[in-house]
Design an enzyme around this catalytic site. Structure first.
Site, PDB file in Angstrom:
ATOM      1  N   ASN A 167       1.037  -1.557   0.320  1.00  0.00           N
ATOM      2  CA  ASN A 167       0.044  -0.103   0.191  1.00  0.00           C
ATOM      3  C   ASN A 167       0.841   0.856   0.103  1.00  0.00           C
ATOM      4  O   ASN A 167       1.400   1.833   1.165  1.00  0.00           O
ATOM      5  CB  ASN A 167      -1.537   0.010   1.419  1.00  0.00           C
ATOM      6  CG  ASN A 167      -1.519   1.255   1.654  1.00  0.00           C
ATOM      7  OD1 ASN A 167      -1.778   2.168   0.381  1.00  0.00           O
ATOM      8  ND2 ASN A 167      -2.377   1.878   2.942  1.00  0.00           N
ATOM      9  N   LYS A 169       0.159   3.691  -0.268  1.00  0.00           N
ATOM     10  CA  LYS A 169      -0.484   5.288   0.799  1.00  0.00           C
ATOM     11  C   LYS A 169      -0.142   6.472  -0.168  1.00  0.00           C
ATOM     12  O   LYS A 169      -0.111   6.120  -1.425  1.00  0.00           O
ATOM     13  CB  LYS A 169       0.110   5.541   2.015  1.00  0.00           C
ATOM     14  CG  LYS A 169      -0.548   4.123   3.213  1.00  0.00           C
ATOM     15  CD  LYS A 169      -0.021   4.426   3.876  1.00  0.00           C
ATOM     16  CE  LYS A 169      -0.041   3.115   4.735  1.00  0.00           C
ATOM     17  NZ  LYS A 169       0.137   2.923   6.349  1.00  0.00           N
ATOM     18  N   HIS A 208      -9.295   1.608   4.975  1.00  0.00           N
ATOM     19  CA  HIS A 208      -7.927   1.412   5.963  1.00  0.00           C
ATOM     20  C   HIS A 208      -7.888   2.347   6.612  1.00  0.00           C
ATOM     21  O   HIS A 208      -9.148   3.236   6.495  1.00  0.00           O
ATOM     22  CB  HIS A 208      -7.448   2.187   5.184  1.00  0.00           C
ATOM     23  CG  HIS A 208      -5.387   2.065   4.992  1.00  0.00           C
ATOM     24  ND1 HIS A 208      -5.180   2.660   5.894  1.00  0.00           N
ATOM     25  CD2 HIS A 208      -4.894   0.806   5.028  1.00  0.00           C
ATOM     26  CE1 HIS A 208      -3.991   2.362   6.854  1.00  0.00           C
ATOM     27  NE2 HIS A 208      -3.259   1.844   5.766  1.00  0.00           N
ATOM     28  N   GLU A 267      -7.013   4.679   7.748  1.00  0.00           N
ATOM     29  CA  GLU A 267      -7.000   5.885   7.806  1.00  0.00           C
ATOM     30  C   GLU A 267      -7.744   6.619   6.996  1.00  0.00           C
ATOM     31  O   GLU A 267      -8.218   8.178   7.048  1.00  0.00           O
ATOM     32  CB  GLU A 267      -5.492   6.514   6.971  1.00  0.00           C
ATOM     33  CG  GLU A 267      -3.534   6.401   7.506  1.00  0.00           C
ATOM     34  CD  GLU A 267      -2.932   5.151   6.942  1.00  0.00           C
ATOM     35  OE1 GLU A 267      -3.204   5.823   5.250  1.00  0.00           O
ATOM     36  OE2 GLU A 267      -1.863   5.142   7.268  1.00  0.00           O
ATOM     37  N   GLU A 299      -5.121  -4.444  10.500  1.00  0.00           N
ATOM     38  CA  GLU A 299      -4.204  -4.156  10.594  1.00  0.00           C
ATOM     39  C   GLU A 299      -4.614  -2.973  11.966  1.00  0.00           C
ATOM     40  O   GLU A 299      -5.209  -1.633  12.319  1.00  0.00           O
ATOM     41  CB  GLU A 299      -4.629  -2.645   9.458  1.00  0.00           C
ATOM     42  CG  GLU A 299      -3.612  -3.163   8.160  1.00  0.00           C
ATOM     43  CD  GLU A 299      -3.501  -2.664   7.104  1.00  0.00           C
ATOM     44  OE1 GLU A 299      -2.164  -2.931   6.193  1.00  0.00           O
ATOM     45  OE2 GLU A 299      -3.969  -1.509   6.838  1.00  0.00           O
ATOM     46  N   GLY A 341       3.038   1.830  10.648  1.00  0.00           N
ATOM     47  CA  GLY A 341       3.874   2.866  10.257  1.00  0.00           C
ATOM     48  C   GLY A 341       4.156   3.831  11.832  1.00  0.00           C
ATOM     49  O   GLY A 341       4.932   4.609  12.089  1.00  0.00           O
ATOM     50  N   SER A 367       3.639  -2.081  10.355  1.00  0.00           N
ATOM     51  CA  SER A 367       5.145  -1.935  10.448  1.00  0.00           C
ATOM     52  C   SER A 367       5.442  -3.785  10.008  1.00  0.00           C
ATOM     53  O   SER A 367       6.686  -3.970  10.773  1.00  0.00           O
ATOM     54  CB  SER A 367       5.112  -1.958  11.278  1.00  0.00           C
ATOM     55  OG  SER A 367       4.649  -0.154  12.382  1.00  0.00           O
TER      56      SER A 367
HETATM   57  P1  13P Z   1       3.247   0.359   7.333  1.00  0.00           P
HETATM   58  O1  13P Z   1       3.350  -0.182   6.982  1.00  0.00           O
HETATM   59  O2  13P Z   1       3.905   1.895   7.170  1.00  0.00           O
HETATM   60  O3  13P Z   1       3.125   0.383   9.020  1.00  0.00           O
HETATM   61  O4  13P Z   1       1.404   0.968   7.527  1.00  0.00           O
HETATM   62  C1  13P Z   1       0.702  -0.658   7.328  1.00  0.00           C
HETATM   63  C2  13P Z   1      -0.201   0.165   6.136  1.00  0.00           C
HETATM   64  O5  13P Z   1      -1.139   0.926   6.800  1.00  0.00           O
HETATM   65  C3  13P Z   1      -0.578  -0.755   5.140  1.00  0.00           C
HETATM   66  O6  13P Z   1      -1.748  -0.596   4.778  1.00  0.00           O
END
Ligand code: 13P
Length: 251
Positions: free
Chosen positions: A10, A12, A94, A96, A166, A172, A211
């Site tokens: 992903n 982002k 997601h 976010e 997740e 992150g 992560s």
């Molecule tokens: P990270 O791997 O940067 O923690 O992000 C995970 C994520 O949100 C994947 O959709």
């Protein structure tokens, strides 16, 4: 039959034409028959991704879509557009988008439905915040998020979907869930589905995200109910993502 692993990136809101070209090259070189793989890229890079990965073993997709078919929805992108650019997958729900753009579980279920109607495979994200985990609400939160989809689309729809667990506190932050913590929630999600259909529960891929790095992927992917990963930051680094893909193929 054992479930195949899927390692999905992903990206982002990251990337540039030049950086993507090198990354897509490396990712397609690292693909193997032993593990499904995909990258979910920002909309403007779908054409570039399609051109780079066409005929290769790596699938691609988007990170969001509109619940509407078409119309006066400035700034939105519909499922048919994603299909035109060869997407296989689209991420829905997601954390976010839930947190920053106010997406409710009902809206996420609607997006999941229109994605499937267009022939896309939704990657449905579920996950609790740290506060919810510490209050002992992890199971209740992920099942509420999942139930919105089950109520709208039925359990059989999961045969054409992927789930990604997740935990919000692991995204992150560099603070990965331990393999045991992740496995516990994956097993809970699978058991919840099994109450409705044991066969679907056994078949559905449940990815872990939060992560995942080259140095912890193998341990996570070795867990019984972890069928791969949804990778954020590490999916932007060719060597790291390639190593995670290899970890998916090795287990
Ligand atoms: P990270 O791997 O940067 O923690 O992000 C995970 C994520 O949100 C994947 O959709």
């Amino acid at each position: 039959m054992p479930r195949r692993k899927l390692v999905a990136g992903n990206w982002k809101m990251h990337g540039s034409l030049a950086a993507n070209a090198a990354l897509l090259n490396a990712v397609s070189a690292a693909a193997s028959a032993g593990c499904d793989s995909a990258v979910c890229v920002p909309y403007p890079y779908l054409a570039q991704t399609q051109a780079a990965l066409f005929g290769k073993a790596v699938a691609w997709g988007a990170q969001n879509l509109s619940q509407h078919a078409q119309g006066a929805f400035t700034g939105e992108v519909n499922a048919a557009m994603l299909v035109e650019f060869g997407c296989k997958y689209v991420i829905v729900g997601h954390s976010e988008r839930r947190a920053l753009y106010g997406e409710s579980s009902e809206l996420v279920a609607h997006k999941y439905e229109v994605a499937q109607q267009a022939g896309l495979v939704p990657i449905l994200c579920l996950g609790e915040t740290l506060e919810q985990r510490e209050a002992g609400q992890t199971g209740a939160v992920v099942t509420e998020q999942l139930d919105a989809v089950l109520n709208r689309c039925g359990v059989a729809s999961l045969d054409k979907a992927v789930i990604a667990y997740e935990p919000v506190w692991a995204i992150g932050t560099g603070r990965t869930a331990t393999p045991e913590q992740a496995q516990e929630t994956h097993a809970l999600i699978r058991a919840h589905i099994a109450k409705l259909d044991a066969g679907v529960a056994d078949r559905v891929q449940i990815l872990y995200g939060g992560s995942v790095k080259a140095n912890n992927a193998a341990e996570l992917f070795a867990q019984t109910d972890i069928d791969g990963g949804l990778i954020g930051g590490a999916s932007l680094v060719a060597d790291d993502f390639s190593a995670i893909m290899r970890a998916g193929a090795a287990v």
